[in-house]
Design a protein around this motif. Sequence first.
Motif, short mmCIF file in Angstrom:
data_model
loop_
_atom_site.label_atom_id
_atom_site.label_comp_id
_atom_site.label_asym_id
_atom_site.label_seq_id
_atom_site.Cartn_x
_atom_site.Cartn_y
_atom_site.Cartn_z
N VAL A 1 -14.44 20.08 53.79
CA VAL A 1 -14.46 21.93 53.21
C VAL A 1 -16.08 22.15 53.29
CG1 VAL A 1 -14.21 22.94 51.51
CG2 VAL A 1 -12.12 21.67 52.38
N ARG B 1 -19.10 25.35 52.58
CA ARG B 1 -20.05 25.60 50.50
C ARG B 1 -18.78 25.65 49.94
NH1 ARG B 1 -25.56 26.37 50.31
NH2 ARG B 1 -25.05 27.47 48.53
N GLU B 2 -18.86 25.91 49.02
CA GLU B 2 -17.92 26.67 47.95
C GLU B 2 -19.08 27.43 47.02
OE1 GLU B 2 -16.19 23.43 45.04
OE2 GLU B 2 -14.78 21.94 47.38
N ASP B 3 -19.14 28.31 47.54
CA ASP B 3 -20.13 29.75 46.89
C ASP B 3 -21.82 29.48 47.45
OD1 ASP B 3 -20.88 31.42 44.88
OD2 ASP B 3 -21.02 30.40 43.43
N GLU C 1 -15.94 36.99 49.17
CA GLU C 1 -14.98 35.51 48.41
C GLU C 1 -13.89 35.28 49.44
OE1 GLU C 1 -15.43 35.71 44.59
OE2 GLU C 1 -17.42 36.26 44.18
N PHE C 2 -13.22 36.05 49.47
CA PHE C 2 -11.52 35.65 50.21
C PHE C 2 -12.81 35.07 51.65
CE2 PHE C 2 -9.35 36.51 54.17
CZ PHE C 2 -8.14 36.37 53.16
N GLU C 3 -13.10 35.34 52.03
CA GLU C 3 -13.12 34.92 53.63
C GLU C 3 -14.00 33.92 53.69
OE1 GLU C 3 -16.25 37.63 56.24
OE2 GLU C 3 -15.04 39.30 54.62
N GLY C 4 -15.13 32.99 52.29
CA GLY C 4 -15.86 32.37 51.95
C GLY C 4 -14.35 30.96 51.49
N LYS C 5 -13.84 31.39 50.76
CA LYS C 5 -12.65 30.37 50.30
C LYS C 5 -12.07 30.01 51.59
CE LYS C 5 -13.11 32.47 45.75
NZ LYS C 5 -12.72 32.58 44.28
N MET C 6 -11.91 31.29 51.95
CA MET C 6 -10.31 30.98 53.35
C MET C 6 -10.84 30.25 54.57
SD MET C 6 -7.02 31.42 53.20
CE MET C 6 -6.15 31.31 55.48
N ASN D 1 -12.73 27.51 55.61
CA ASN D 1 -14.20 27.01 54.76
C ASN D 1 -14.05 25.16 56.05
OD1 ASN D 1 -11.64 25.94 53.87
ND2 ASN D 1 -12.66 26.09 51.87
N TYR E 1 -20.11 31.28 53.31
CA TYR E 1 -20.94 31.31 52.31
C TYR E 1 -22.63 31.04 52.18
CZ TYR E 1 -16.62 31.65 48.53
OH TYR E 1 -15.79 32.12 46.98
#
Length: 323
Positions: A5, A7-9, A147-152, A154, A309
């Motif tokens: 995965v 980056r997470e942030d 944030e949705f794009e960053g989490k989804m 990845n 992210y």
Amino acid sequence: MGARVSREDYEWVYTEEPHATRRKEIMAKYPQVKKLMGPDPNLKYKVLCLVTLQILAMSVISTQSWPIVFLMAYIFGGTINHSLNLAIHEIAHNLAFGHGRPLANRALGMIANLPIGVPISVSFKKYHLEHHRYQGDVKKDVDIPSEFEGKMFNRTLLKLIWVILQPYFYAFRPLFIRPMPVTLLEVINFIVQVLFDVMVYKYFGVKAIFYFIQGTFLGTGLHPLSGHFISEHYMFIKGQETYSYYGPLNLLTFNVGYHNEHHDFPSIPGSRLPELKKIAPEYYDNLPHYTSWVKVIYDFIMDPEIGPYSRVRRHIKDSDKTD
């Protein structure tokens, strides 16, 4: 490769964006830079040529088979429409007729918008200028993925899908993150565009409409020119938030690759940004930069450390004030 995965942030920082400081230093050291500012008198002619080329293509496209229409929408129409998108970017900074003739700039923007098929010119301006003023701001810079794009998106396959769908995210992200009241000029932009599309459909048929609109989405998705979307601000090197690209595709994109230079001096048209770099080489030559947008896209998709992210975010004090 897709197992890890990204980056997470976001990369959160507590510093100001770097461009205002560099602009002041360059202006103090090289006052002749002021001569580069102001409108590009050739921009309107370039726009009119591109629009005319697309209109002439309609009669040819309308008689072709669907596979040929699709192929031409990606290779030819998509490339030209991407160039027109970046002409609209130049026009948003009033670089066609200058700050003293705002309505002339908006009118040219609507003309450049015609082959794109969907009304974007006026709306782009109001959001893009905030991207410059509030680069990285948590509330106002809608250039940054949600944030949705960053989490989804990845992982490798999901990032490939995200790149293909980039134009949709760019179009709809502002409506969810920072909706603004619709202006009169946006209504006019919409009406002009719908009238043009109706005329195209009436006289040239559905294939011509498909060529325009689908060309726009294909040309700003998984397309070589779309490397600039990722190369401009995605953090491939920790702490570096803006990157330039020095390569041949600048010829098709109004030198948008000179992106550090553009953010330092948004009042200098793309045609003169290479001259800015020559005047102040010590400020740009040693900055990380790219020479291939295709490689940027490949690295973004395949590198497990990079994803939506991978952007610098900051809280800007006056972002809480009323506009």
